[in-house]
Write a protein that holds these residues in place. Structure first.
Motif, PDB file in Angstrom:
ATOM      1  N   PRO A  73       3.037  16.021   5.477  1.00  0.00           N
ATOM      2  CA  PRO A  73       2.020  17.084   5.377  1.00  0.00           C
ATOM      3  C   PRO A  73       2.624  18.457   5.080  1.00  0.00           C
ATOM      4  CG  PRO A  73       1.506  15.641   7.216  1.00  0.00           C
ATOM      5  CD  PRO A  73       2.856  15.208   6.686  1.00  0.00           C
ATOM      6  N   GLU A  74       3.788  18.758   5.661  1.00  0.00           N
ATOM      7  CA  GLU A  74       4.422  20.063   5.432  1.00  0.00           C
ATOM      8  C   GLU A  74       4.926  20.177   3.994  1.00  0.00           C
ATOM      9  OE1 GLU A  74       5.462  17.947   7.984  1.00  0.00           O
ATOM     10  OE2 GLU A  74       4.209  18.924   9.489  1.00  0.00           O
ATOM     11  N   GLN A  75       5.529  19.089   3.485  1.00  0.00           N
ATOM     12  CA  GLN A  75       6.013  19.097   2.109  1.00  0.00           C
ATOM     13  C   GLN A  75       4.852  19.235   1.129  1.00  0.00           C
ATOM     14  OE1 GLN A  75       8.124  15.349   2.269  1.00  0.00           O
ATOM     15  NE2 GLN A  75      10.106  16.379   2.143  1.00  0.00           N
ATOM     16  N   LEU A  76       3.746  18.540   1.407  1.00  0.00           N
ATOM     17  CA  LEU A  76       2.579  18.633   0.532  1.00  0.00           C
ATOM     18  C   LEU A  76       2.034  20.052   0.519  1.00  0.00           C
ATOM     19  CD1 LEU A  76       0.553  17.217  -1.343  1.00  0.00           C
ATOM     20  CD2 LEU A  76      -0.825  16.725   0.676  1.00  0.00           C
ATOM     21  N   GLU A  77       2.010  20.691   1.675  1.00  0.00           N
ATOM     22  CA  GLU A  77       1.509  22.066   1.758  1.00  0.00           C
ATOM     23  C   GLU A  77       2.385  23.016   0.939  1.00  0.00           C
ATOM     24  OE1 GLU A  77       0.779  25.410   5.202  1.00  0.00           O
ATOM     25  OE2 GLU A  77       0.565  23.311   5.746  1.00  0.00           O
ATOM     26  N   ALA A  78       3.712  22.887   1.076  1.00  0.00           N
ATOM     27  CA  ALA A  78       4.632  23.748   0.311  1.00  0.00           C
ATOM     28  C   ALA A  78       4.522  23.452  -1.183  1.00  0.00           C
ATOM     29  CB  ALA A  78       6.064  23.538   0.787  1.00  0.00           C
ATOM     30  N   LEU A  95       0.828  -1.209   0.000  1.00  0.00           N
ATOM     31  CA  LEU A  95       0.000   0.000   0.000  1.00  0.00           C
ATOM     32  C   LEU A  95       0.862   1.259   0.000  1.00  0.00           C
ATOM     33  CD1 LEU A  95      -2.826  -1.077   2.470  1.00  0.00           C
ATOM     34  CD2 LEU A  95      -3.014  -0.774  -0.009  1.00  0.00           C
ATOM     35  N   GLU A  96       1.961   1.237   0.752  1.00  0.00           N
ATOM     36  CA  GLU A  96       2.849   2.405   0.759  1.00  0.00           C
ATOM     37  C   GLU A  96       3.477   2.601  -0.618  1.00  0.00           C
ATOM     38  OE1 GLU A  96       5.659   4.422   3.917  1.00  0.00           O
ATOM     39  OE2 GLU A  96       6.545   2.553   3.169  1.00  0.00           O
ATOM     40  N   GLU A  97       3.849   1.523  -1.267  1.00  0.00           N
ATOM     41  CA  GLU A  97       4.374   1.623  -2.629  1.00  0.00           C
ATOM     42  C   GLU A  97       3.308   2.189  -3.569  1.00  0.00           C
ATOM     43  OE1 GLU A  97       7.480   1.196  -3.918  1.00  0.00           O
ATOM     44  OE2 GLU A  97       8.056   1.050  -1.802  1.00  0.00           O
ATOM     45  N   GLY A  98       2.057   1.811  -3.340  1.00  0.00           N
ATOM     46  CA  GLY A  98       0.961   2.377  -4.138  1.00  0.00           C
ATOM     47  C   GLY A  98       0.838   3.876  -3.949  1.00  0.00           C
ATOM     48  N   VAL A  99       0.992   4.337  -2.712  1.00  0.00           N
ATOM     49  CA  VAL A  99       0.947   5.779  -2.436  1.00  0.00           C
ATOM     50  C   VAL A  99       2.117   6.471  -3.125  1.00  0.00           C
ATOM     51  CG1 VAL A  99       1.101   7.543  -0.639  1.00  0.00           C
ATOM     52  CG2 VAL A  99      -0.285   5.511  -0.258  1.00  0.00           C
ATOM     53  N   ASP A 100       3.315   5.882  -3.013  1.00  0.00           N
ATOM     54  CA  ASP A 100       4.488   6.482  -3.658  1.00  0.00           C
ATOM     55  C   ASP A 100       4.326   6.519  -5.173  1.00  0.00           C
ATOM     56  OD1 ASP A 100       5.687   6.885  -1.207  1.00  0.00           O
ATOM     57  OD2 ASP A 100       6.994   5.124  -1.339  1.00  0.00           O
ATOM     58  N   GLY A 101       3.762   5.458  -5.742  1.00  0.00           N
ATOM     59  CA  GLY A 101       3.529   5.434  -7.185  1.00  0.00           C
ATOM     60  C   GLY A 101       2.514   6.481  -7.609  1.00  0.00           C
ATOM     61  N   ALA A 102       1.455   6.623  -6.830  1.00  0.00           N
ATOM     62  CA  ALA A 102       0.441   7.634  -7.136  1.00  0.00           C
ATOM     63  C   ALA A 102       1.041   9.033  -7.022  1.00  0.00           C
ATOM     64  CB  ALA A 102      -0.764   7.483  -6.202  1.00  0.00           C
ATOM     65  N   TRP A 103       1.900   9.237  -6.018  1.00  0.00           N
ATOM     66  CA  TRP A 103       2.556  10.537  -5.860  1.00  0.00           C
ATOM     67  C   TRP A 103       3.446  10.834  -7.066  1.00  0.00           C
ATOM     68  CZ3 TRP A 103       2.019  15.004  -3.932  1.00  0.00           C
ATOM     69  CH2 TRP A 103       3.075  15.904  -3.933  1.00  0.00           C
ATOM     70  N   SER A 104       4.144   9.817  -7.557  1.00  0.00           N
ATOM     71  CA  SER A 104       4.994  10.003  -8.735  1.00  0.00           C
ATOM     72  C   SER A 104       4.171  10.456  -9.932  1.00  0.00           C
ATOM     73  CB  SER A 104       5.733   8.705  -9.075  1.00  0.00           C
ATOM     74  OG  SER A 104       6.644   8.384  -8.055  1.00  0.00           O
ATOM     75  N   THR A 127      10.896  22.931  -5.746  1.00  0.00           N
ATOM     76  CA  THR A 127      10.245  22.097  -4.739  1.00  0.00           C
ATOM     77  C   THR A 127      10.599  20.638  -4.990  1.00  0.00           C
ATOM     78  OG1 THR A 127       8.403  23.658  -4.687  1.00  0.00           O
ATOM     79  CG2 THR A 127       8.033  21.503  -3.695  1.00  0.00           C
ATOM     80  N   GLN A 128      11.320  20.039  -4.069  1.00  0.00           N
ATOM     81  CA  GLN A 128      11.738  18.646  -4.206  1.00  0.00           C
ATOM     82  C   GLN A 128      11.079  17.802  -3.124  1.00  0.00           C
ATOM     83  OE1 GLN A 128      13.726  17.490  -6.712  1.00  0.00           O
ATOM     84  NE2 GLN A 128      13.576  19.565  -7.510  1.00  0.00           N
ATOM     85  N   VAL A 129      10.427  16.715  -3.537  1.00  0.00           N
ATOM     86  CA  VAL A 129       9.820  15.765  -2.616  1.00  0.00           C
ATOM     87  C   VAL A 129      10.241  14.379  -3.071  1.00  0.00           C
ATOM     88  CG1 VAL A 129       7.660  14.851  -1.702  1.00  0.00           C
ATOM     89  CG2 VAL A 129       7.828  17.279  -2.243  1.00  0.00           C
ATOM     90  N   ASN A 130      10.822  13.615  -2.165  1.00  0.00           N
ATOM     91  CA  ASN A 130      11.224  12.244  -2.493  1.00  0.00           C
ATOM     92  C   ASN A 130      10.224  11.282  -1.879  1.00  0.00           C
ATOM     93  OD1 ASN A 130      13.563  13.096  -3.825  1.00  0.00           O
ATOM     94  ND2 ASN A 130      14.682  13.228  -1.894  1.00  0.00           N
ATOM     95  N   GLY A 131       9.542  10.512  -2.726  1.00  0.00           N
ATOM     96  CA  GLY A 131       8.495   9.624  -2.225  1.00  0.00           C
ATOM     97  C   GLY A 131       7.266  10.424  -1.865  1.00  0.00           C
ATOM     98  N   ALA A 132       6.329   9.754  -1.197  1.00  0.00           N
ATOM     99  CA  ALA A 132       5.113  10.450  -0.780  1.00  0.00           C
ATOM    100  C   ALA A 132       5.492  11.542   0.207  1.00  0.00           C
ATOM    101  CB  ALA A 132       4.137   9.479  -0.145  1.00  0.00           C
ATOM    102  N   PRO A 133       4.856  12.711   0.106  1.00  0.00           N
ATOM    103  CA  PRO A 133       5.266  13.854   0.930  1.00  0.00           C
ATOM    104  C   PRO A 133       4.770  13.775   2.363  1.00  0.00           C
ATOM    105  CG  PRO A 133       3.369  14.435  -0.366  1.00  0.00           C
ATOM    106  CD  PRO A 133       3.751  13.035  -0.785  1.00  0.00           C
TER     107      PRO A 133
END
Length: 200
Positions: free
Chosen positions: A97-102, A36-45, A89-95
């Motif tokens: 909450p603070e990274q998502l906000e920025a 499931l975490e890989e699914g979140v990371d894939g969706a974020w990508s 703006t650089q985010v590695n993997g799923a962000p």
């Protein structure tokens, strides 16, 4: 002696049963959380991919507009600067909450600058008549739709992960194996429930 041997044997048997039961529950639960975490990371990508597509289209749009009309430079500068901030703006993997906000704040600034650019462009009929501009505008509109779809898919993946990690016994396994942080969601901008004002 045989009585104490029975007690020790019973304790060992119970411990073996607990360990086997822990593996029987823990390993599949852990593996599910990993998936499931890989699914979140894939969706974020995919979210980043669609935003990148938009950022890649902007230089072509700016060049087309610049070549077809000389107009308010402030608007054009805003678009270029907003795109530059998005690139920083650089985010590695799923962000987090603070990274998502920025990340979202920079994307919203770019969306706003693009909207102003398109409104200004409407004042220049010779620009909107060019095929290159129309093609870029269609691609940008399509990209905005893709962004909405990918954000929705990311939210679905985050919801699935967050729900699974909160359920028992996964909540116990999640706490012990590093899956204790929920994934943040994209949320509507403040005031999004109000229709936009259009004035000419």
């Amino acid at each position: 002696m045989s009585k104490s041997l029975l007690v020790v044997g019973g304790i060992v048997g119970v411990l073996v049963l607990v360990v086997l039961l822990g593996f029987a529950i823990g390993v599949p639960t852990y593996n599910k959380l990993v998936g499931l975490e890989e699914g979140v990371d894939g969706a974020w990508s995919q979210v980043e991919n669609t935003y990148q597509r938009r950022a890649d289209l902007i230089p072509n749009l700016v060049a087309t507009v610049r070549g077809a009309a000389e107009f308010e430079r402030g608007t054009l500068t805003d678009v270029v600067e907003a795109r530059a901030k998005v690139g920083q703006t650089q985010v590695n993997g799923a962000p987090t909450p603070e990274q998502l906000e920025a990340f979202q704040a920079n994307q919203d600034a770019l969306s706003s600058a693009l909207s102003r650019l398109l409104v200004v462009v409407e004042r220049y009929p010779e620009l909107t008549a060019t095929q290159a501009f129309r093609d870029l505008q269609v691609q940008l509109e399509g990209t905005e739709n893709r962004i909405a779809v990918e954000r929705m898919r990311y939210n679905e993946a985050a919801r699935e992960f967050n729900t699974a990690r909160r359920r028992f016994p996964a909540s116990l396994i999640a706490g012990m194996t590093g899956f204790d942080e929920p994934k943040p969601y994209f949320e509507a901008d403040q005031g999004a429930e109000e229709p936009p004002e259009v004035s000419f």
